[in-house]
Design a protein around this motif. Structure first.
Motif, PDB file in Angstrom:
ATOM      1  N   UNK A  22       0.819  -1.197   0.000  1.00 48.52           N
ATOM      2  CA  UNK A  22       0.000   0.000   0.000  1.00 48.52           C
ATOM      3  C   UNK A  22       0.862   1.260   0.000  1.00 48.52           C
ATOM      4  N   UNK A  23       1.935   1.260   0.772  1.00 47.50           N
ATOM      5  CA  UNK A  23       2.852   2.402   0.787  1.00 47.50           C
ATOM      6  C   UNK A  23       3.478   2.616  -0.595  1.00 47.50           C
ATOM      7  N   UNK A  24       3.855   1.541  -1.242  1.00 49.80           N
ATOM      8  CA  UNK A  24       4.458   1.649  -2.571  1.00 49.80           C
ATOM      9  C   UNK A  24       3.452   2.157  -3.601  1.00 49.80           C
ATOM     10  N   UNK A  37      10.885   6.379  -4.177  1.00 48.96           N
ATOM     11  CA  UNK A  37      10.040   5.741  -3.170  1.00 48.96           C
ATOM     12  C   UNK A  37      10.884   4.921  -2.200  1.00 48.96           C
ATOM     13  N   UNK A  38      11.870   4.216  -2.730  1.00 48.74           N
ATOM     14  CA  UNK A  38      12.756   3.410  -1.889  1.00 48.74           C
ATOM     15  C   UNK A  38      13.513   4.296  -0.907  1.00 48.74           C
ATOM     16  N   UNK A  39      13.979   5.423  -1.388  1.00 50.33           N
ATOM     17  CA  UNK A  39      14.691   6.367  -0.530  1.00 50.33           C
ATOM     18  C   UNK A  39      13.759   6.883   0.576  1.00 50.33           C
ATOM     19  N   UNK A  40      12.536   7.207   0.220  1.00 51.33           N
ATOM     20  CA  UNK A  40      11.563   7.730   1.184  1.00 51.33           C
ATOM     21  C   UNK A  40      11.151   6.675   2.209  1.00 51.33           C
ATOM     22  N   UNK A  48      10.799  -2.130  -3.515  1.00 50.80           N
ATOM     23  CA  UNK A  48       9.653  -1.362  -4.018  1.00 50.80           C
ATOM     24  C   UNK A  48       9.102  -2.018  -5.276  1.00 50.80           C
ATOM     25  N   UNK A  49       9.981  -2.386  -6.192  1.00 50.12           N
ATOM     26  CA  UNK A  49       9.541  -3.029  -7.435  1.00 50.12           C
ATOM     27  C   UNK A  49       8.796  -4.344  -7.158  1.00 50.12           C
ATOM     28  N   UNK A  50       9.299  -5.136  -6.200  1.00 51.16           N
ATOM     29  CA  UNK A  50       8.636  -6.397  -5.851  1.00 51.16           C
ATOM     30  C   UNK A  50       7.269  -6.155  -5.228  1.00 51.16           C
ATOM     31  N   UNK A  51       7.171  -5.167  -4.348  1.00 54.12           N
ATOM     32  CA  UNK A  51       5.885  -4.847  -3.711  1.00 54.12           C
ATOM     33  C   UNK A  51       4.884  -4.337  -4.729  1.00 54.12           C
ATOM     34  N   UNK A  52       5.346  -3.533  -5.700  1.00 51.72           N
ATOM     35  CA  UNK A  52       4.460  -3.040  -6.755  1.00 51.72           C
ATOM     36  C   UNK A  52       4.000  -4.179  -7.657  1.00 51.72           C
TER      37      UNK A  52
END
Length: 129
Positions: A22-24, A37-40, A48-52
């Motif tokens: 959800x965050x991603x 997004x990863x930095x944040x 991030x790519x895996x979660x998306x």
């Protein structure tokens, strides 16, 4: 129901996506790249790519724009501005336009109401809603 906030978006947990997914998705909705997004979020870009990818699979979409659109349709995410637009719309519906008035002093101590600004605010609120 638990809610998360990320940037200008609010997400609802317990509706099919995990917290990190959800965050991603909200990061994508904010217009961030995976790297930003990863930095944040304090994780690796690959995370991030895996979660998306996981969120896309759960929602049955391929593209990021589709991911955000479907998440909005299902009520998983919503812009924070929606709440403000709802309040402004309700004020206009019940006739309580005091919150929308901008008063300026006129000639001879006369007070004029600037309706142009109130009208724009109302139109913006309707456009967002």
């Amino acid at each position: 129901m638990n809610a998360l906030t990320f940037g200008t978006w609010t997400g609802n947990l317990g509706m099919g996506l995990a917290e990190r997914e959800l965050q991603c998705v909200m990061a994508v909705a904010c217009g961030m790249t995976s790297k930003a997004a990863a930095r944040e979020l304090g994780v690796a870009k690959d995370t991030v790519d895996k979660r998306l990818l996981s969120a896309s699979t759960k929602l049955g979409v391929i593209k990021r724009a589709q991911l955000v659109a479907v998440a909005m349709q299902k009520g998983l995410i919503s812009p924070v501005a929606t709440a403000l637009a709802l309040v402004l719309t309700l004020h206009s519906m019940i006739g309580d336009d005091v919150a929308l008035r901008v008063r300026r002093g006129g000639n001879g101590g006369e007070r004029k109401i600037e309706t142009r600004v109130a009208t724009r605010r109302h139109e913006c609120a309707l456009a967002v809603a």
